[in-house]
Scaffold this motif. Sequence first.
Motif, PDB file in Angstrom:
ATOM      1  N   GLU A 307      42.239  60.631 202.221  1.00 16.23           N
ATOM      2  CA  GLU A 307      43.519  61.116 202.767  1.00 16.23           C
ATOM      3  C   GLU A 307      43.988  60.233 203.921  1.00 16.23           C
ATOM      4  N   VAL A 308      43.037  59.848 204.798  1.00 14.97           N
ATOM      5  CA  VAL A 308      43.387  58.961 205.929  1.00 14.97           C
ATOM      6  C   VAL A 308      43.844  57.604 205.399  1.00 14.97           C
ATOM      7  N   PHE A 309      43.075  57.042 204.463  1.00 13.93           N
ATOM      8  CA  PHE A 309      43.393  55.723 203.912  1.00 13.93           C
ATOM      9  C   PHE A 309      44.737  55.756 203.171  1.00 13.93           C
ATOM     10  N   ASP A 310      44.999  56.863 202.481  1.00 11.58           N
ATOM     11  CA  ASP A 310      46.272  57.034 201.767  1.00 11.58           C
ATOM     12  C   ASP A 310      47.451  56.919 202.732  1.00 11.58           C
ATOM     13  N   ARG A 311      47.293  57.522 203.914  1.00 12.37           N
ATOM     14  CA  ARG A 311      48.379  57.441 204.911  1.00 12.37           C
ATOM     15  C   ARG A 311      48.548  56.012 205.403  1.00 12.37           C
ATOM     16  N   MET A 312      47.429  55.304 205.566  1.00 11.44           N
ATOM     17  CA  MET A 312      47.476  53.927 206.075  1.00 11.44           C
ATOM     18  C   MET A 312      48.228  52.995 205.121  1.00 11.44           C
ATOM     19  N   ILE A 313      47.961  53.142 203.808  1.00 10.83           N
ATOM     20  CA  ILE A 313      48.565  52.201 202.867  1.00 10.83           C
ATOM     21  C   ILE A 313      50.033  52.504 202.603  1.00 10.83           C
ATOM     22  N   ASN A 314      50.525  53.603 203.166  1.00  8.66           N
ATOM     23  CA  ASN A 314      51.946  53.909 203.019  1.00  8.66           C
ATOM     24  C   ASN A 314      52.736  53.610 204.296  1.00  8.66           C
ATOM     25  N   THR A 333      39.545  47.627 194.966  1.00  8.39           N
ATOM     26  CA  THR A 333      40.151  48.520 195.961  1.00  8.39           C
ATOM     27  C   THR A 333      41.585  48.093 196.275  1.00  8.39           C
ATOM     28  N   LEU A 334      41.797  46.775 196.440  1.00  6.12           N
ATOM     29  CA  LEU A 334      43.152  46.289 196.737  1.00  6.12           C
ATOM     30  C   LEU A 334      44.110  46.585 195.583  1.00  6.12           C
ATOM     31  N   TYR A 335      43.643  46.399 194.346  1.00  8.62           N
ATOM     32  CA  TYR A 335      44.487  46.708 193.183  1.00  8.62           C
ATOM     33  C   TYR A 335      44.846  48.199 193.154  1.00  8.62           C
ATOM     34  N   ALA A 336      43.874  49.036 193.499  1.00  6.64           N
ATOM     35  CA  ALA A 336      44.127  50.481 193.523  1.00  6.64           C
ATOM     36  C   ALA A 336      45.178  50.822 194.585  1.00  6.64           C
ATOM     37  N   CYS A 337      45.113  50.128 195.729  1.00  3.17           N
ATOM     38  CA  CYS A 337      46.104  50.343 196.796  1.00  3.17           C
ATOM     39  C   CYS A 337      47.508  49.958 196.316  1.00  3.17           C
ATOM     40  N   LEU A 338      47.617  48.772 195.702  1.00  2.00           N
ATOM     41  CA  LEU A 338      48.927  48.299 195.234  1.00  2.00           C
ATOM     42  C   LEU A 338      49.470  49.215 194.142  1.00  2.00           C
TER      43      LEU A 338
END
Length: 567
Positions: A307-314, A333-338
């Motif tokens: 949840e924290v990381f989700d906020r960061m990538i947005n 991990t980077l592909y999942a973020c993109l």
Amino acid sequence: MKELLIQTAQQTGILDAGALKRYFDEHAEDKRRIDQLLLMAPNFTEDTVLKLFAAALKMDYIDEIHGGDVPKSFVEAVPATYAQHHYLIGLERPEDNGSTTVVVSSPLAVAIVDNVSKMLARPVRTALATRAAITAAIDIAYEQKNTVIEEVAEELDQQNLDQLVDEAQSSDDLLDVVNRPPVIRLVNDVLFRALQMRASDIHIHPYETKIQVRYRVDGILYDTLLLNRNILSLIISRIKVMAGMDIAERRMPQDGRCSVRVGQREIDLRVSTVPTSYGERAVLRILDKSTGVLSLEELGFWEEDREVFDRMINRSHGVIFVTGPTGSGKSTTLYACLNRIDSKVKNIMTVEDPIEYQLEGISQMQVSSKKGMTFVNSLRHILRQDPDVIMVGEVRDRETAAMAIQSSLTGHLVFSTLHTNDAAGAVSRLLDFGVEPYLVSSSLICTLAQRLVRRICPDCKQAYEPPLHELRELGIADEAGGTHFYMGAGCAKCFETGYRGRTGIYELMTITEEIREMIYQRQSAGAIKKKALEQGMQTLRMDGARKVLSGTTTIAEVLRVTQADAG
């Protein structure tokens, strides 16, 4: 035939008879065969159409076909390419009485079934199944046929290598081994076994008296096959031909890539060869395109961290670094973020070396040092393309680090990777590169360190009592009371390893105001990590302990990939 199908639809209710009649009326001028016409209809599904034909023509409809039920005589008589092209497979059933059931996806393809009858030299009965069910059975049945290493190795002798060049194709189907030369069949089977074992890499390692073939499965290398030393040049030459490399050059390292097919699956291979004292050694990296890109939920984040990381990538701007050694899953991990970021409303661009997976809606650039397209030059050009989100495959030097950070300060969200042991180490590495502390502190959003641990095989998972010293080393001796710990006993599905698949363990350090101030003051990575722990950060080993207590992995796995936390 149309009337028969409409009547069958009325009697059985498999399809709406009225809709079927209207469809036939609308396509009265269409010259295609009726089964082809119906199977292309957008408003009828393939399985309902085939069930209707089965009921009308008094055929069997088969929901699922087991590859093990395909008779050996069918696999030997009917080439894989023919079976794939016409979507057909053979079954041997008790009710056949000396004939073979041929399962097809085209109910009226009489000529094709007649051809199969001639190939088998016996009568056949026809049954129906969907293309997906037939394709899955073909892949399994023909893979079983292709375990030919032992017999092929004996056939090999010194043959003309020029012949290999003539027969090489850019994208061979590994299932098609009919009439192929022995060395091609041998290399195909080495690839097959790797895919069956879910290997990520194949190592072909020459020794003085043998060739050792090793597979990396879930991050661990296993010695799998031993081959005769005399056939090394043939195997390496075949691999070079597949990858478009120079088979005459044996004294210099070479790199290449190619694609092969396994039925409907497309597999990318990245090939590297280097000369050694006993001949050329080859390593093949396997990238299975059919696996696709994982989502953040599938990576193995603990819920709170995700949840924290989700906020960061947005966030709209800033830098996020993912750190860890080679093979720790940083790119995944980077592909999942993109993939998580909406590419319809944001312009996402990447600079990679190499591009591992094609992402829909995202522009990806390949680094090419020979042509002057370095990470820095590519990043400079990308900034003129009005991007919102940028992914830089890796920060290797001061120039790239400075460019990535400058990009974030001008309103872009930047993702990249670094080779450091923990999350706080990313800060020290950037400062070591010579990036000014005020730039790092003002641009960094968070750093994520990660490792991959093997999952316990669900098919042979069993409870056990771990030794006390392991519990103490992991730091969970006090929490172990009443907790069930698990390990894999080893079974056929996990190749007797006790593990199947991998998941991530993570150390997420968010850059708070206190940590920002410490970066600005050039404080050590140890001091920054201590502050992050005070603010609730979980180290890699702590996250691993959570995965052990939840029954996902074993204590031994977490201890293998993590360092002890400083007291």
